[in-house]
Design an enzyme around this catalytic site. Structure first.
Site: not given
Ligand code: NDP
Length: 286
Positions: A53, A97, A120
């Site tokens: 990422k 994460q 997200d």
């Protein structure tokens, strides 16, 4: 029939090219989009994802930060870090994460990401907005699947879609996106009685279970569009999806490969969502 491949790798490159142009436009207005990734502990797979990422951010000219907390961090430690990032004006997107260590309540921690930085799309407000039909930030994997289907010319309006998997990260938001495209959607899961009966009805079939080879050729109808979200490692170290590619691709009209299908799209959509957050922050400031 041998299926046409929906190539996520090349589409992701296209998306990243668009992203680079959007970043340049923002920089010209004095804003560099920034993504912060909170990583708790030292799960090796998570480290690989986090690094990819950051690399993707650097490639399009974005700022990124990895906020690494030790494996014994408490919920309070993680939440304090998230609150700091929510206040940080250089950061436009904040993600945690996953998976978090099992003792941390991920579903509660994720609610601490500011909804305007929740790139997200896991915060309940953003999930709710999507299910109400007014998407703001949509989880990256379902967004990537939708983009692949659109790019591949797969018609969704009025078609029968079956999503196998009902997680909040993939299955449920994807079902909502397909509904918004006017598909008739069935969601299957581990308690579905006769999975093959459901999947044989599908004109669009998405598999997101984490079970290698779950979907076999006798479970699909001829001409189906197949999206394989699964990422599974075989004992030999090979990456495979949830779909038996060799046999299902003989019956499908289009299919995504693993690797090189949904995976690269997920990272590309994360970058795109972060740029959207930066664009929104700029327009909110004017
Ligand atoms: P989860 O484990 O959260 O969800 C799996 C889902 O599959 C659950 O809803 C579960 O049902 C369902 N399921 C399990 N067994 C069966 C079965 N026998 N028949 C039907 N449904 C079943 O996983 P995720 O949604 O997070 O991820 C799914 C897969 O996608 C994984 O392989 C993951 O690695 C991959 N993934 C890939 C990404 C990418 O970028 N390509 C991104 C995110 C995930 P129930 O709810 O009843 O338990």
């Amino acid at each position: 029939m041998s299926a046409r491949i929906l190539d996520g790798k090349s589409l992701a490159l296209e998306v990243r090219k668009e992203c680079r142009m959007r970043v340049n436009a923002l920089k010209a207005q004095g804003v560099t989009p920034g993504l912060a990734v909170v990583l708790v502990g030292a799960n090796p797979a998570s480290r690989v994802y986090v690094n990819s990422k950051s690399r993707a951010c650097a490639e399009v000219g974005m700022h990124s930060e990895i906020c690494h907390l030790s494996g014994d961090a408490s919920e309070k430690n993680v939440i304090e870090r998230l609150r700091g990032l929510n206040e940080d004006s250089r950061i436009h997107g904040v993600i945690v994460q996953l998976p978090l260590p099992a003792r941390l309540r991920a579903h509660l921690i994720l609610q601490q990401v500011a909804i305007d930085k929740d790139v997200d799309g896991f915060n309940w407000c953003n999930q709710g907005a999507l299910s109400d039909g007014y998407p703001r930030f949509v989880p990256c994997t379902p967004l990537g699947v939708l983009r692949l289907l659109e790019h591949g010319g797969v018609k969704m309006d009025g078609r029968r879609a079956v999503v196998v998997g009902r997680s909040s990260i993939v299955g449920k938001p994807l079902a909502n996106l397909l509904l918004l495209r006017n598909a008739t959607v069935t969601i299957c899961h581990s308690r579905t009685h006769d999975l093959a009966r459901e999947t044989r009805e599908a004109e669009i079939l998405v598999a997101a279970t984490g079970l290698p080879g779950l979907i076999k050729a006798d479970m699909v109808r001829s001409g189906v569009a197949v999206v394989d979200v699964g990422i599974n490692r075989t004992p030999e170290g090979k990456l495979v999806g949830d779909v038996e590619f060799a046999t299902v691709s003989e019956k499908a009209s289009v299919i995504t490969p693993v690797p090189g299908g949904v995976g690269p799209m997920t990272v590309a959509m994360l970058i795109a969502n972060t740029i959207t957050a930066a664009e929104r922050s700029l327009s909110a400031a004017h």
